[in-house]
Design an enzyme around this catalytic site. Sequence first.
Site, PDB file in Angstrom:
ATOM      1  N   CYS A   1       9.219 -36.386  -0.722  1.00  0.00           N
ATOM      2  CA  CYS A   1       8.290 -36.800  -1.776  1.00  0.00           C
ATOM      3  C   CYS A   1       8.937 -37.958  -2.536  1.00  0.00           C
ATOM      4  O   CYS A   1       9.841 -38.610  -2.018  1.00  0.00           O
ATOM      5  CB  CYS A   1       7.886 -35.644  -2.683  1.00  0.00           C
ATOM      6  SG  CYS A   1       9.178 -35.052  -3.808  1.00  0.00           S
TER       7      CYS A   1
ATOM      8  N   ASP B   1       0.817 -35.104  -7.214  1.00  0.00           N
ATOM      9  CA  ASP B   1       2.111 -35.043  -7.892  1.00  0.00           C
ATOM     10  C   ASP B   1       1.974 -34.302  -9.216  1.00  0.00           C
ATOM     11  O   ASP B   1       1.274 -34.769 -10.113  1.00  0.00           O
ATOM     12  CB  ASP B   1       2.624 -36.460  -8.144  1.00  0.00           C
ATOM     13  CG  ASP B   1       4.064 -36.494  -8.627  1.00  0.00           C
ATOM     14  OD1 ASP B   1       4.647 -35.419  -8.901  1.00  0.00           O
ATOM     15  OD2 ASP B   1       4.607 -37.607  -8.736  1.00  0.00           O
TER      16      ASP B   1
ATOM     17  N   ARG C   1       7.593 -31.523  -5.522  1.00  0.00           N
ATOM     18  CA  ARG C   1       6.912 -31.105  -4.289  1.00  0.00           C
ATOM     19  C   ARG C   1       7.861 -30.818  -3.144  1.00  0.00           C
ATOM     20  O   ARG C   1       7.800 -29.737  -2.535  1.00  0.00           O
ATOM     21  CB  ARG C   1       5.897 -32.179  -3.863  1.00  0.00           C
ATOM     22  CG  ARG C   1       4.749 -32.317  -4.845  1.00  0.00           C
ATOM     23  CD  ARG C   1       3.920 -33.545  -4.573  1.00  0.00           C
ATOM     24  NE  ARG C   1       4.652 -34.744  -4.986  1.00  0.00           N
ATOM     25  CZ  ARG C   1       4.167 -35.976  -4.920  1.00  0.00           C
ATOM     26  NH1 ARG C   1       2.963 -36.171  -4.419  1.00  0.00           N
ATOM     27  NH2 ARG C   1       4.876 -37.009  -5.330  1.00  0.00           N
TER      28      ARG C   1
END
Length: 147
Positions: A7, A118, A13
């Site tokens: 990420c 996100d 994440r």
Amino acid sequence: MRILFVCTGNSCRSPMAELYFDDLCRRAGRSDFLVRSAGTCTGDGGTVSRGAASVMQALNIDSSRFRSRSLTPAMAAESDLIVAMTASHRQAVLALAPDAASKVHLLLDFDGGGDVPDPFGGSDACYRAVFARMKPALENLAKQLFR
């Protein structure tokens, strides 16, 4: 098999993906998997975000030893599978390691497609919602690889 989740900051994440997938491996008795994560725009040594830690804690997964890592060409080369959270992360991996094209996939391709949003800076509920979107894809990936 060496799996790398990617990420941006390697604080939300991809750490949640790494920690959860590693837990799936452990519970399935699969010690033949090495699960890591990295960020396309981060420094080394950071901890998981508070929200990500909260999500993992609710699953009884310890995130206290996690430290962020910046994606390198060597990481991409040594990985058997690279799982990106968004199309832009996939492009960043390919810009850094063009030879990795055949082994880069989007996480949500394992559950309907799309990008993982996100949650950085969001509430704990936002992190829970993002992980809830990631979880089926991670479980589908595990089912596919654990055959």
